[in-house]
Design an enzyme around this catalytic site. Structure first.
Site, mmCIF file in Angstrom:
data_model
loop_
_atom_site.group_PDB
_atom_site.id
_atom_site.type_symbol
_atom_site.label_atom_id
_atom_site.label_comp_id
_atom_site.label_asym_id
_atom_site.label_seq_id
_atom_site.Cartn_x
_atom_site.Cartn_y
_atom_site.Cartn_z
ATOM 1 N N SER A 152 -12.188 -6.851 34.737
ATOM 2 C CA SER A 152 -13.143 -6.031 33.376
ATOM 3 C C SER A 152 -14.024 -7.758 33.330
ATOM 4 O O SER A 152 -15.520 -6.965 33.225
ATOM 5 C CB SER A 152 -12.822 -5.586 32.300
ATOM 6 O OG SER A 152 -12.205 -6.744 31.734
ATOM 7 N N GLY A 153 -13.857 -9.429 33.050
ATOM 8 C CA GLY A 153 -14.115 -10.524 33.025
ATOM 9 C C GLY A 153 -13.824 -10.713 31.423
ATOM 10 O O GLY A 153 -14.578 -11.246 31.845
ATOM 11 N N GLU B 283 -1.368 -9.225 4.452
ATOM 12 C CA GLU B 283 -1.494 -8.989 6.112
ATOM 13 C C GLU B 283 -2.834 -9.807 6.626
ATOM 14 O O GLU B 283 -2.940 -10.004 8.028
ATOM 15 C CB GLU B 283 -0.702 -8.722 7.105
ATOM 16 C CG GLU B 283 -1.677 -6.631 7.216
ATOM 17 C CD GLU B 283 -1.510 -5.515 5.979
ATOM 18 O OE1 GLU B 283 -1.028 -6.060 4.594
ATOM 19 O OE2 GLU B 283 -1.147 -5.030 5.994
ATOM 20 N N CYS C 295 1.145 -1.305 -0.128
ATOM 21 C CA CYS C 295 -0.348 -0.328 0.331
ATOM 22 C C CYS C 295 0.741 1.177 0.036
ATOM 23 O O CYS C 295 1.590 1.478 -1.182
ATOM 24 C CB CYS C 295 -0.801 0.160 1.089
ATOM 25 S SG CYS C 295 -2.400 1.312 1.229
ATOM 26 N N ASP D 152 -53.988 -2.139 16.700
ATOM 27 C CA ASP D 152 -54.145 -1.170 16.535
ATOM 28 C C ASP D 152 -53.481 0.007 16.844
ATOM 29 O O ASP D 152 -54.588 0.654 15.529
ATOM 30 C CB ASP D 152 -55.731 -1.725 16.408
ATOM 31 C CG ASP D 152 -56.029 -2.823 15.917
ATOM 32 O OD1 ASP D 152 -55.669 -3.621 14.960
ATOM 33 O OD2 ASP D 152 -57.284 -3.594 15.939
ATOM 34 N N VAL E 262 -11.370 -11.553 28.196
ATOM 35 C CA VAL E 262 -10.178 -12.817 28.627
ATOM 36 C C VAL E 262 -8.968 -12.211 29.251
ATOM 37 O O VAL E 262 -7.999 -12.696 29.811
ATOM 38 C CB VAL E 262 -10.243 -13.823 26.962
ATOM 39 C CG1 VAL E 262 -9.656 -12.913 26.455
ATOM 40 C CG2 VAL E 262 -9.521 -14.755 27.540
ATOM 41 N N ASP E 263 -8.620 -11.054 28.433
ATOM 42 C CA ASP E 263 -7.100 -10.664 28.438
ATOM 43 C C ASP E 263 -6.965 -10.584 30.345
ATOM 44 O O ASP E 263 -5.749 -11.126 30.691
ATOM 45 C CB ASP E 263 -6.879 -9.515 28.372
ATOM 46 C CG ASP E 263 -6.911 -9.581 26.202
ATOM 47 O OD1 ASP E 263 -6.970 -10.875 26.044
ATOM 48 O OD2 ASP E 263 -7.011 -8.748 25.637
ATOM 49 N N SER E 264 -7.886 -9.398 30.394
ATOM 50 C CA SER E 264 -7.797 -9.295 31.859
ATOM 51 C C SER E 264 -8.117 -10.407 32.569
ATOM 52 O O SER E 264 -7.285 -10.595 34.013
ATOM 53 C CB SER E 264 -8.678 -8.299 33.177
ATOM 54 O OG SER E 264 -10.258 -8.561 32.303
ATOM 55 N N HIS F 292 -3.437 -5.380 0.640
ATOM 56 C CA HIS F 292 -2.809 -5.383 1.985
ATOM 57 C C HIS F 292 -2.982 -7.062 2.604
ATOM 58 O O HIS F 292 -4.129 -7.666 2.375
ATOM 59 C CB HIS F 292 -4.033 -4.954 3.765
ATOM 60 C CG HIS F 292 -3.626 -3.341 3.352
ATOM 61 N ND1 HIS F 292 -2.746 -3.554 4.132
ATOM 62 C CD2 HIS F 292 -4.312 -2.620 2.984
ATOM 63 C CE1 HIS F 292 -2.869 -1.746 4.165
ATOM 64 N NE2 HIS F 292 -3.185 -1.834 3.173
#
Ligand code: XMP
Length: 568
Positions: free
Chosen positions: A247-248, A187, A92, A503, A250-252, A185
């Protein structure tokens, strides 16, 4: 090793990811990197394991960019790159930079091009080398475009190797110099054969070795968990305390679980001064955790979210978690605000304030001055972004996370996930014993429902969006689509439409349903099929019947780009 020079595109780190996936080691450096300084292994970007495989650069890739090559402040490559004798691939902006520097022409397109395009490959019987980029591919292939400029005249010596309906120089190559340029792109996952094109370049053309291993489960199992737990223990030491926001998501949760495994269950240790010998002595006292997770209820979470996160992390996983109900404070500050960026900033700043106050309370409880560390679930793409030539790539939206905390709190950072991509974090979650439901949870943005209620965020509007979203997700799960969809949610639009119920005429609001398929959340496509449409009809009817104030449901069929996944 492939050297990728980053001009600030949203997708630069994906080039790294894709190439490593097929076993070729590569490094991403800012485009301003002086090529003459690369005799040495660049320091501080990748870990020692990676450096062991470094044997010199075999090729260079120039990434995309939000700039135009003719902008006064646009980034430019050190032109020594073209004298190294190694193959170069421009993607690009990278193609446009090459064309511009070598005597071609780059101009703004009449029709900016975002999204899918059909790329027609042109094979050259007499020039087999330049055919290598599209080796194994024939005729038309589906590619992903995202550009406002394009090459309108190729530089001398370059041949056209592919075109699209609107881009006559969609891919070009210089046979003698081994330079290639592509407008699309490769990628992003929406370029269906993008992996083949990148592989053809680095393996077929550049002859890079495919010995780099990144087999997720093996890497995580053999080395990651034990090493990381040991590393955390060493950093924190016997008396250190750590706070972290959860936060609930997956990462945290994965970061918190690792921290819990490392220091969540140990004896509280105090340093005492011995009256007799004068030495400091460590005294172990009652069992206590050294990790304190904080969940801030900002009033714009999903239905029953705080209670279920507390149950999952606290009761089930044994993590020491404190829930702070600050919903009134957040909703009060959001009153009257309609601008998306202002909403994000208010939520981000209020979050920091509440988190800090809670951390200070915990610090006081543990004796004061003991909390030295902040846990963050930073992933590898964020790490790469921070080494870009101008910091992160162009701000599309201010993503709210706990990034602003560090400066004010003077806490030291612990980021156990900083070498991992999202799918690796999921694999790690599974290895750590997290429930599938948690590991495969759709992402939920920090500013929550506030950016899914378009226009002013009032408690009653949040309630409508929350209930509609709950019904939507419940039906998705019931119909078995949850894992196939990467992210789904309901947004409440600030417009009213006419309808008829019983109605009587109704004049009520509209719910927009979004469901996308994506691997990396950088690009996304609408989730669609004939069967899914039948499920949508059922969901629409449930929402209109059960959510007061809504008489119409629409389905958002836009892709990213040009739209984004969230509406705000
Ligand atoms: P967009 O809307 O930018 O979203 O296409 C891409 C992904 O990021 C999530 N998102 C956020 N996540 N804080 C977060 O933690 C944020 O402020 C935020 N904004 C968007 C979005 O849900 C999607 O998964």
């Amino acid at each position: 090793t492939v050297l990728i020079l980053d001009f600030g595109s949203q997708y630069s780190h994906l080039i790294t990811r894709r190439i490593r996936e097929f076993g070729v080691y590569c490094e991403l450096l800012p485009c301003t990197q002086k090529i003459a300084d690369l005799h040495f292994i660049p320091k501080g970007i990748f870990d020692v394991k990676a450096f062991n495989t470094w044997q010199g650069y075999e090729s260079v890739i120039l990434s995309g960019s939000p700039y135009s090559v003719y902008d006064v402040d646009s980034p430019h490559v050190d032109t020594v790159v073209f004298e190294l004798g190694v193959p170069v691939l421009g993607i690009c902006y990278g193609l446009q930079e090459m064309a511009n520097l070598m005597g071609g022409k780059v101009e703004a397109c009449d029709h900016r091009e975002y999204g899918h395009a059909a790329l027609t490959i042109t094979k050259h019987v007499d020039h087999p080398f330049i055919n290598l980029l599209f080796e194994g591919l024939e005729g038309d292939i589906q590619v992903w475009m995202s550009h406002g400029d394009q090459v309108t005249q190729a530089p001398p010596g370059f041949r056209i190797i592919a075109t699209t309906r609107t881009a006559p120089f969609a891919a070009v190559a210089h046979e003698e110099k081994h330079f290639f340029g592509i407008q699309f792109h490769p990628e992003v996952t929406h370029t269906v054969d993008g992996g083949t094109v990148l592989r053809n370049f680095v393996v077929g053309i550049c002859k890079c070795k495919t010995s780099w291993t990144m087999e997720i489960s093996k890497m995580l199992k053999d080395a990651f968990i034990d090493t990381e737990i040991q590393r955390i223990r060493t950093i924190v030491g016997p008396v250190g305390q750590v706070v972290g926001a959860v936060s609930g998501g997956v990462d945290s949760t994965v970061a918190a679980k690792l921290m819990h495994e490392a220091i969540g269950d140990r004896y509280a240790t105090y340093v005492c001064y011995c009256e007799h010998c004068g030495a400091d002595t460590l005294i172990c006292c009652h069992p206590a955790t050294s990790f304190h997770a904080i969940l801030v209820d900002n009033g714009v979470m999903r239905l029953n979210e705080c209670a279920s996160v507390k149950k999952m992390l606290g009761d089930k996983m044994g993590i020491n978690i404190e829930v702070v109900d600050a919903s009134a404070l957040f909703l009060g500050r959001l009153a009257g605000v309609t601008d998306p960026e202002r909403k994000r900033k208010i939520i981000g700043n209020t979050f920091i304030e509440v988190f800090e106050a809670e951390a200070a309370k915990i610090d006081k409880k543990t004796g004061g001055g003991k909390i030295e560390y902040l846990l963050q679930g930073t992933l590898y793409p964020d790490v790469i972004e921070s080494i870009s030539f101008k910091g992160p790539s162009a701000t599309i939206k201010t993503h709210h996370n706990v990034g602003g905390l560090l400066e004010d709190m003077k806490l030291k950072l612990i980021e156990p996930l900083r070498e991992l991509f999202k799918d690796e974090v999921r694999a790690l979650g599974t290895l750590l014993g997290l429930d599938d439901e948690l590991v495969w949870r759709h992402p939920f943005p920090g500013p929550g429902i506030a950016i899914r209620v378009l226009g002013e965020v009032t408690p009653s509007q949040v309630e409508i969006a929350r209930l509609a979203d709950h019904i939507y997700i419940e039906e998705i799960k019931r119909a078995g689509y949850y894992r196939q969809i990467s992210q789904a949610y309901a947004a409440l639009l600030p417009v009213k439409a006419v309808g008829v119920m019983g109605d009587a005429r109704t004049y009520e609001q509209v719910i927009a349903l979004r469901a996308v398929e994506t691997k990396d959340f950088m690009t996304a496509d609408v989730f669609a099929s004939a069967e899914w449409f039948l499920t949508l009809k059922k969901i629409s009817s449930r929402i209109i019947n059960e959510v007061k104030g809504v008489n119409r449901v629409v389905y958002d069929i836009s892709s990213k780009p040009p739209a984004t996944i969230e509406w705000e």
